[in-house]
Design an enzyme around this catalytic site. Sequence first.
Site, short mmCIF file in Angstrom:
data_model
loop_
_atom_site.label_atom_id
_atom_site.label_comp_id
_atom_site.label_asym_id
_atom_site.label_seq_id
_atom_site.Cartn_x
_atom_site.Cartn_y
_atom_site.Cartn_z
N HIS A 86 1.76 2.21 -3.45
CA HIS A 86 0.74 3.05 -4.10
C HIS A 86 0.90 4.51 -3.66
O HIS A 86 0.81 5.44 -4.45
CB HIS A 86 -0.66 2.59 -3.73
CG HIS A 86 -1.12 1.33 -4.40
ND1 HIS A 86 -1.10 1.17 -5.77
CD2 HIS A 86 -1.66 0.19 -3.90
CE1 HIS A 86 -1.59 -0.03 -6.07
NE2 HIS A 86 -1.93 -0.65 -4.96
N GLU A 133 0.84 -1.21 0.00
CA GLU A 133 0.00 0.00 0.00
C GLU A 133 0.87 1.25 0.00
O GLU A 133 0.52 2.26 -0.61
CB GLU A 133 -0.95 0.01 1.20
CG GLU A 133 -1.96 -1.14 1.23
CD GLU A 133 -2.75 -1.31 -0.06
OE1 GLU A 133 -2.91 -0.33 -0.81
OE2 GLU A 133 -3.18 -2.45 -0.33
N HIS A 137 3.69 6.10 -5.37
CA HIS A 137 3.31 6.36 -6.77
C HIS A 137 2.61 7.73 -6.84
O HIS A 137 2.84 8.52 -7.75
CB HIS A 137 2.38 5.24 -7.25
CG HIS A 137 2.18 5.17 -8.73
ND1 HIS A 137 1.29 4.30 -9.31
CD2 HIS A 137 2.73 5.86 -9.75
CE1 HIS A 137 1.32 4.47 -10.63
NE2 HIS A 137 2.18 5.40 -10.92
ZN LIG Z 1 -2.61 -2.61 -4.73
#
Ligand SMILES: [Zn+2]
Length: 712
Positions: free
Chosen positions: A504, A501, A507
């Site tokens: 992410h 997580e 990102h």
């Molecule tokens: Zn994911």
Amino acid sequence: MRDLIVRSIVLLVAVTMLVNTTTNTSQAVIEENPLLAKWEGPYGGIPPFDRVQIPLFKPALEAAMAEQIAEIQRIAKDPAPPDFENTIVALERSGSTLERVSTLYGVWGATMSSPDYQAVQREMAPRLAAFNDQITQNEALFKRIEAVYNSPAKAKLNSEQQRLAWLYYTNFVRAGARLSPEAKKRLSEINQQLAGLFTKFGQNVLAEETNQFIVLKIEEELAGLPQSLRDAAAAAAETKKQPGTWVIMNTRSSIDPFLTYSDRRDLREKAWRMFVNRGDNGGELDNNAIITEILQLRAERAKLLGYQTHAHWRLENSMAKTPEKAMELMEAVWKPAVARVHEEVADMQALADKEGAKIKIEPWDYRYYMEKVRKAKYDLDQNEIKPYLQLEKLREGIFWVAGELFNFNFTPATNVPVAHPDIRVWEVTDKTTKKHIGLWYFDPYARSGKRSGAWMNAYRTQERVNGEITTIVSNNSNFVKGKPGEPVLISWDDATTMFHEFGHALHGLNSNVTYPSLSGTAVARDYVEFPSQLLEHWLSTPEVLQRFALHYQTGKPIPQELVDKIKRSATFNQGFATVEYLSAALVDMKLHLAGDRKIDPDAFERETLAQLGMPKEIVMRHRTPHFLHIFSGDSYSAGYYSYLWSDVLTADAFGTFVEGKGPYDRAVAERLRKHVFSIGNTVDPAEAYRAFRGRDPKVDALMKKRGFATKS
Ligand SMILES: [Zn+2]
């Protein structure tokens, strides 16, 4: 469930509102309704979670939708000939109020849900769907987008601008902008019906997870459970008002460990049945009829839009491009994975026989005997690892990794309002320049009204179409909160999920683009799990383990001997993990390739699994009646394969570090930032990957990572 929430189609068009053009009525509402106000305070404004009241949601959503419709009308009716600035950029600047309100509304739905909230949700879901259609079906608006897209002037735009024009054009066409008025009307009806059904589906699953639980009344029923699970079960009994007992909740974070450790085979079977039958119990909360209806509406919609099936429509703008391509990968992995399951079951059966258990391995035995085989084969006990995995130390670990790879620094931000006192916030800055990068919200603990699993969410995306806007992201999970002052210990799997997580989140935080629709995690569904799965690899690096996997009592780092055991057992149980996941991904794809025939979900699931040769000792990770990924919205529908698709990239990409100077190779990390983490959707993902790796991805690394034989 490891996933993320991306901006839904509601937020297809985004960004800051033009205050001076707001009508008098909506100005009046803004004064009364704090959810409509611009975000104020530090860091370019922060979400006013402290001012949320459920009765405010409906009027705020209504006012924000009205405001965006007015903005859209102005763009559509602009007397100036359409160009990139007055059409595409203007669209990017519209809808900012709705975006802000939707963030608060979405956070409440995922983490603070309650019966009064759910009533608002049931009413507003179809209306939000109709609102989206009102935009994508606006004829004059589409004509302008089309004109910009087809204009020779497009060639003069930079590549990010050209991609944005392409995205708008494609999204509008895919949403039915070219259909006849009658077809558009029907399409909108379908979307509204679907929105209502998705809401009901999700609420039913949440209700079955909340209402059903197993009460253990005597100590003997706890046989085999480690102390941490006993404590968690006792704490759950308090919240369920069953004092003096132990409660096993109907969620994955309760059920999986129970199935792993409980010596009581009868109770394992009971817990397993409760969990795998969520949404499949008849009565009001049964999801089967809803699924049949969703599938028929999706099939009808795909036909209206000119696609063979829903799967063809969904995959067109993915990296895989066609369902056939996705199926090809799944089928290539399926056979070796099933072969591995048969070996795993044989090992478990042998062990059970040796113990004189006189049983045949059933699905509720898998995790239990798997753990015993792990101990026997690798001398590795999961409970031996846990004391070294303190939630807060690992959080420091992910911060450190972000510092090494991306030069990020994290400082607690205490002046920020949160939706619940358990949520904490950090400011992210650049280590060298001290420049503000964004905010990271961390909501780690389970509570009632919070959906199960773990996910990332973006509260605000990075962009610079209206000055430098920095991002706000969150990571959410469902750890059981420990006693005050005691560290929360988590499993190796949960630690992996934490890194996932956070991948992410990184990102989002690394995003460096101009236009919000192309920002951060707003990439193709089968590409978005690549950065997150990649980050999982850093958990097992010695640098992280020696610094952050510290024993909660002695403070000593995890012994090398134990790390070696973890490494040796890395491909252990990959048959189970792959088949559990892949069976769900295959059923998802086949359901959405089946066309418009009326489907009985239970029968379809049974028959499909039989055809596939599903090992009878395993059940799908998400059975159809509670498959939230694919039936609580469209986003992962015909898209659950994405995790495997992305993992091909992940395994292959990590090879770049291995071939270089290792996981902390600065040069490779810089390439990763440049070509993957910072570009959002400004570049075609296949091209971006090639730029990073120097070639197309190969499947070999994935097969090796999972310990499967490859055809040589
Ligand atoms: Zn994911």
